[in-house]
Write an enzyme that holds these catalytic residues in place. Structure first.
Site, PDB file in Angstrom:
ATOM      1  CG  HIS A   1      -1.737   1.190   1.240  1.00  0.00           C
ATOM      2  ND1 HIS A   1      -3.190   0.969   1.075  1.00  0.00           N
ATOM      3  CD2 HIS A   1      -1.666   2.494   1.771  1.00  0.00           C
ATOM      4  CE1 HIS A   1      -3.739   2.273   1.309  1.00  0.00           C
ATOM      5  NE2 HIS A   1      -2.838   3.096   1.590  1.00  0.00           N
ATOM      6  CD  GLU A   2       1.578   3.545   3.744  1.00  0.00           C
ATOM      7  OE1 GLU A   2       1.881   4.613   3.206  1.00  0.00           O
ATOM      8  OE2 GLU A   2       0.422   3.186   4.165  1.00  0.00           O
TER       9      GLU A   2
ATOM     10  CG  HIS B   1       0.445   6.170  -0.427  1.00  0.00           C
ATOM     11  ND1 HIS B   1      -0.614   6.655  -1.199  1.00  0.00           N
ATOM     12  CD2 HIS B   1       0.117   5.478   0.627  1.00  0.00           C
ATOM     13  CE1 HIS B   1      -1.658   6.416  -0.576  1.00  0.00           C
ATOM     14  NE2 HIS B   1      -1.547   5.797   0.579  1.00  0.00           N
TER      15      HIS B   1
END
Length: 233
Positions: free
Chosen positions: A91-92, A95
């Site tokens: 997920h990160e 980003h």
């Protein structure tokens, strides 16, 4: 910024950090993680192993966060399982990929953050049905026929050998109460919307209706942007 990994908690805090740091190293061997790191390197943002750190998070409700210019931090006091760490790293990294490829991305801009949160939620698998089940985001439906003469009871018993994986019926016994339970999980898009809003609420520029309005404004273009994947994994 990350908090000092040695406080609070003394030696216990250090042990937790070391344990989660070892879990992070396992996560870095995942094919999806390797793919994202490769695509970031191709975009001019080489990501070394020290980009990923376990820390003790003070005053943070989340389990991990990306800090532009510093790296990805996993909160050792908020995670327990390897699968959690795997998911957080993926997920990160999305980003981080967005931060790498964007020319003018501003994380304090509600719409910009919403777009990256939509993409991370969609492309990371955050809303896989098993993860939603573990989070408790489901509705339990029950049907309770009470006697052997009950029409619904007879119908369920006649179907027990063909019942799909959504439920279970106890073996037929006279005068017992038979229960059939099934789970209604949130639709994946609704799950993503819910999780995006939770992230946006921490942004002081997303007060009031700004969070939802920003998310809806960018939803279509950002949900359908699957880069660096050809399609959503």
């Amino acid at each position: 910024m990350a908090q000092d990994s040695s406080s609070p908690g003394g030696s216990l805090g250090v042990k937790a950090v070391d344990k989660v740091q070892a879990m992070i190293q396992k996560s870095l061997q995942l094919p999806k993680v390797k793919f994202l790191r490769q695509r970031m390197a191709e975009a001019g943002c080489t990501v070394k192993d020290n980009f990923f750190r376990a820390v003790v998070c003070q005053g943070r409700k989340g389990m991990a966060y990306f800090a532009p210019g510093h790296g990805i931090f996993v909160c050792s006091n908020h995670v327990t399982f390897q699968d959690e760490v795997n998911q957080l790293i993926i997920h990160e990294l999305i980003h981080a990929y967005d931060d790498c490829r964007a020319v003018n991305l501003r994380w304090n801009n509600c719409a910009h953050q919403a777009c990256s949160e939509i993409r991370a939620g969609h492309l990371s698998g955050d809303c896989h049905f098993m993860r939603e089940l573990l989070r408790g985001h489901f509705k339990l439906r029950g049907h309770e026929p009470t006697g052997s003469k009950n029409a619904r009871h007879r119908e369920l018993i006649s179907k027990r050998d063909n019942l799909n994986s959504n439920g279970y019926i106890a073996p037929s016994r006279p005068n017992y109460v038979y229960c059939w339970f099934s789970f209604d999980l949130d639709e994946p898009k609704e799950c993503i919307r819910r999780r995006v809003l939770l992230s946006l609420f921490s942004n002081p520029n997303c007060v009031g209706s700004a969070a939802k309005d920003s998310m809806e404004d960018v939803w279509d273009i950002c949900y359908n942007d699957t880069q660096p994947f050809d399609k959503a994994p």
